[in-house]
Design a protein around this motif. Structure first.
Motif, PDB file in Angstrom:
ATOM      1  N   VAL A   1     -31.991 -40.118  17.855  1.00 56.35           N
ATOM      2  CA  VAL A   1     -31.852 -40.517  16.455  1.00 56.35           C
ATOM      3  C   VAL A   1     -30.432 -40.201  15.994  1.00 56.35           C
ATOM      4  CG1 VAL A   1     -32.657 -40.106  14.090  1.00 56.35           C
ATOM      5  CG2 VAL A   1     -34.287 -40.074  15.986  1.00 56.35           C
ATOM      6  N   ARG A   2     -29.807 -41.142  15.326  1.00 56.61           N
ATOM      7  CA  ARG A   2     -28.445 -40.926  14.840  1.00 56.61           C
ATOM      8  C   ARG A   2     -28.474 -39.992  13.634  1.00 56.61           C
ATOM      9  NH1 ARG A   2     -23.434 -43.284  15.335  1.00 56.61           N
ATOM     10  NH2 ARG A   2     -22.065 -43.182  13.510  1.00 56.61           N
ATOM     11  N   ILE A   3     -27.789 -38.878  13.741  1.00 59.51           N
ATOM     12  CA  ILE A   3     -27.718 -37.913  12.654  1.00 59.51           C
ATOM     13  C   ILE A   3     -26.553 -38.299  11.737  1.00 59.51           C
ATOM     14  CG2 ILE A   3     -27.475 -35.482  12.048  1.00 59.51           C
ATOM     15  CD1 ILE A   3     -29.997 -36.171  13.671  1.00 59.51           C
ATOM     16  N   PRO A   4     -26.819 -38.520  10.452  1.00 63.38           N
ATOM     17  CA  PRO A   4     -25.754 -38.968   9.548  1.00 63.38           C
ATOM     18  C   PRO A   4     -24.845 -37.831   9.120  1.00 63.38           C
ATOM     19  CG  PRO A   4     -27.795 -38.689   8.327  1.00 63.38           C
ATOM     20  CD  PRO A   4     -28.125 -38.413   9.768  1.00 63.38           C
ATOM     21  N   GLY A   5     -23.773 -38.185   8.453  1.00 61.39           N
ATOM     22  CA  GLY A   5     -22.902 -37.204   7.818  1.00 61.39           C
ATOM     23  C   GLY A   5     -21.947 -36.501   8.763  1.00 61.39           C
ATOM     24  N   LYS A   6     -21.302 -35.469   8.223  1.00 62.84           N
ATOM     25  CA  LYS A   6     -20.268 -34.753   8.968  1.00 62.84           C
ATOM     26  C   LYS A   6     -20.835 -33.967  10.140  1.00 62.84           C
ATOM     27  CE  LYS A   6     -17.087 -34.307   5.049  1.00 62.84           C
ATOM     28  NZ  LYS A   6     -16.356 -33.366   4.166  1.00 62.84           N
ATOM     29  N   ILE A   7     -22.061 -33.457   9.985  1.00 61.08           N
ATOM     30  CA  ILE A   7     -22.657 -32.706  11.084  1.00 61.08           C
ATOM     31  C   ILE A   7     -22.906 -33.616  12.274  1.00 61.08           C
ATOM     32  CG2 ILE A   7     -24.707 -31.435  11.839  1.00 61.08           C
ATOM     33  CD1 ILE A   7     -24.895 -30.252   9.052  1.00 61.08           C
ATOM     34  N   GLY A   8     -23.531 -34.769  12.027  1.00 61.05           N
ATOM     35  CA  GLY A   8     -23.784 -35.711  13.103  1.00 61.05           C
ATOM     36  C   GLY A   8     -22.505 -36.183  13.762  1.00 61.05           C
ATOM     37  N   ALA A   9     -21.475 -36.444  12.958  1.00 61.98           N
ATOM     38  CA  ALA A   9     -20.192 -36.896  13.506  1.00 61.98           C
ATOM     39  C   ALA A   9     -19.577 -35.819  14.394  1.00 61.98           C
ATOM     40  CB  ALA A   9     -19.238 -37.251  12.364  1.00 61.98           C
ATOM     41  N   ALA A  10     -19.687 -34.555  13.973  1.00 58.35           N
ATOM     42  CA  ALA A  10     -19.128 -33.453  14.772  1.00 58.35           C
ATOM     43  C   ALA A  10     -19.891 -33.296  16.080  1.00 58.35           C
ATOM     44  CB  ALA A  10     -19.166 -32.158  13.964  1.00 58.35           C
ATOM     45  N   TRP A  11     -21.200 -33.450  16.037  1.00 55.02           N
ATOM     46  CA  TRP A  11     -21.991 -33.377  17.278  1.00 55.02           C
ATOM     47  C   TRP A  11     -21.588 -34.493  18.227  1.00 55.02           C
ATOM     48  CZ3 TRP A  11     -27.652 -32.389  15.198  1.00 55.02           C
ATOM     49  CH2 TRP A  11     -27.723 -31.069  14.720  1.00 55.02           C
ATOM     50  N   ARG A  12     -21.472 -35.709  17.689  1.00 52.64           N
ATOM     51  CA  ARG A  12     -21.117 -36.856  18.553  1.00 52.64           C
ATOM     52  C   ARG A  12     -19.696 -36.737  19.088  1.00 52.64           C
ATOM     53  NH1 ARG A  12     -24.156 -39.215  14.488  1.00 52.64           N
ATOM     54  NH2 ARG A  12     -22.320 -39.834  13.300  1.00 52.64           N
ATOM     55  N   ALA A  13     -18.856 -35.986  18.403  1.00 57.04           N
ATOM     56  CA  ALA A  13     -17.471 -35.789  18.859  1.00 57.04           C
ATOM     57  C   ALA A  13     -17.381 -34.774  20.000  1.00 57.04           C
ATOM     58  CB  ALA A  13     -16.602 -35.334  17.690  1.00 57.04           C
ATOM     59  N   GLY A  14     -18.507 -34.158  20.343  1.00 53.37           N
ATOM     60  CA  GLY A  14     -18.514 -33.239  21.477  1.00 53.37           C
ATOM     61  C   GLY A  14     -18.204 -31.798  21.128  1.00 53.37           C
ATOM     62  N   HIS A  15     -18.287 -31.444  19.858  1.00 53.37           N
ATOM     63  CA  HIS A  15     -17.867 -30.108  19.446  1.00 53.37           C
ATOM     64  C   HIS A  15     -18.872 -29.014  19.792  1.00 53.37           C
ATOM     65  CE1 HIS A  15     -14.451 -31.937  17.820  1.00 53.37           C
ATOM     66  NE2 HIS A  15     -14.898 -32.227  16.609  1.00 53.37           N
ATOM     67  N   LEU A  16     -20.045 -29.377  20.328  1.00 60.86           N
ATOM     68  CA  LEU A  16     -20.986 -28.376  20.829  1.00 60.86           C
ATOM     69  C   LEU A  16     -20.635 -27.920  22.242  1.00 60.86           C
ATOM     70  CD1 LEU A  16     -24.400 -29.890  19.642  1.00 60.86           C
ATOM     71  CD2 LEU A  16     -23.380 -27.757  18.821  1.00 60.86           C
ATOM     72  N   THR A  17     -19.677 -28.577  22.853  1.00 66.04           N
ATOM     73  CA  THR A  17     -19.356 -28.314  24.254  1.00 66.04           C
ATOM     74  C   THR A  17     -17.914 -27.828  24.409  1.00 66.04           C
ATOM     75  OG1 THR A  17     -18.601 -30.576  24.706  1.00 66.04           O
ATOM     76  CG2 THR A  17     -20.963 -30.122  24.952  1.00 66.04           C
TER      77      THR A  17
END
Length: 258
Positions: free
Chosen positions: A221-237
Motif C-alpha cells: 500500500v502506498r503510504i502518503p505524505g512525507k513519511i511514505g516518501a522518506a520510506w520510499r527514498a530508502g531512508h530505513l536502510t
C-alpha cells in the motif's frame, strides 16, 4: 582507581537482554536498571530499581558507575523517552559517569515519524549533556519485524508499505557493537550498523508468512505524505554499512519456522 562498572538501562528488553549478557562476559562489574521492585536473583549482575520517567532511584543506581549503555525505550509510550533520558543524564552527571552509549535508529534525521523525532531529540540531548557520549544508529531488529508481522497476519490480508526497503540487523550483533563501544572512549556519533541484506517490505512479509505456515495475501500500500516518501527514498536502510552477518532467513529458521 577508576570505576569500571557498566550499567545497562532497559536490561529486560529485546536489546537490553543481549547487551547485559555480553557485558557479563567481559568480566567487568555490571549493573542493570529495572522499574521492578522484585529484583532478579542473577549471579554476577547487580540489579537496581529505578524509574527513568520520574527519576526515582537513579542516584542510588548510578552511584559508582563509570559507563552507561542506554537501551531503555518504549515505543508504546515514547513521549516518556525524552524525560527519561533527561533524568538519566542529570543523575549520571551527579554520579560522575564518564561515558553514555546510546542506541538509536537509522533514518531518525530523515523520516518525520513521531517516534523517530523523539529518538533524534534524544541524540541531541545526549550530545549537549556535557558527558562523554557515543551514539550508534542501527537498522530494524528481526524480532520487532516478527512481532509486527504476527500482529498484521491476524487480518485476512497483510498490508505493507509499497516501495519500501528494510535491512534487518541482528540484535545480538548490535549488542556486540554497543559493548565494544562501551569499552572504548567516548566517540560521538559512530558509523551506522545495518544488516547484511536489503529486502522489500513485501518480501519480508512473504518470507515470514511462509516460515510461520500462514496463508495470507500480501498487499503493498502506498503510504502518503512525507513519511511514505522518506520510506520510499530508502531512508530505513544503510546499504553502505551492511556489516551485520546474521540474516533474516536465519532468524526465521530459528524463531518462526513451524
Amino acid at each position: 582507581m577508576k570505576n569500571d562498572t557498566i550499567m545497562v538501562t532497559g536490561a529486560t528488553g529485546m536489546l537490553g537482554r543481549e547487551v547485559l549478557e555480553r557485558v557479563r562476559r567481559t568480566g567487568r562489574p555490571v549493573r542493570a536498571l529495572t522499574r521492578r521492585t522484585a529484583l532478579p536473583d542473577d549471579a554476577g549482575v547487580d540489579w537496581c530499581t529505578g524509574d527513568l520517567t520520574t527519576g526515582a532511584g537513579l542516584d542510588e543506581a548510578l552511584a559508582g558507575v563509570g559507563t552507561v549503555i542506554h537501551c531503555a525505550s518504549d515505543i508504546r509510550h515514547f513521549k516518556n523517552d525524552l524525560p527519561g533520558l533527561r533524568h538519566l543524564l542529570e543523575a549520571a552527571e551527579r554520579a560522575g559517569v564518564e561515558h553514555v552509549v546510546n542506541i538509536s535508529i537509522v533514518g531518525v534525521d530523515r523520516i518525520p515519524y513521531p517516534y523517530y523525532k523523539v529518538k533524534l531529540e534524544g541524540e541531541q540531548l545526549l550530545a549537549g549533556s556535557g558527558i562523554g557520549w557515543t551514539n550508534l544508529r542501527a537498522t530494524q531488529f528481526p524480532g520487532l519485524l516478527d512481532l509486527a508481522f504476527g500482529a498484521l497476519s491476524k487480518l485476512p490480508v497483510v498490508l505493507v508499505p509499497s516501495g519500501t526497503d528494510c535491512q534487518p540487523a541482528d540484535a545480538g550483533e548490535v549488542a556486540d557493537r554497543l559493548v565494544e563501544l562501551a569499552l572504548g572512549a567516548p566517540a560521538g556519533r559512530v558509523p551506522d550498523f545495518a544488516g547484511p541484506t536489503v529486502y522489500p517490505a513485501a518480501r519480508l512479509a512473504e518470507d515470514w508468512l511462509h516460515a510461520a505456515g500462514k496463508r495470507r495475501a500480501v498487499l503493498p500500500v502506498r503510504i502518503p505524505g512525507k513519511i511514505g516518501a522518506a520510506w520510499r527514498a530508502g531512508h530505513l536502510t544503510a546499504p553502505g554499512r551492511a556489516i551485520g552477518r546474521r540474516t533474516w532467513e536465519e532468524y526465521l529458521a530459528e524463531h518462526v519456522a513451524r
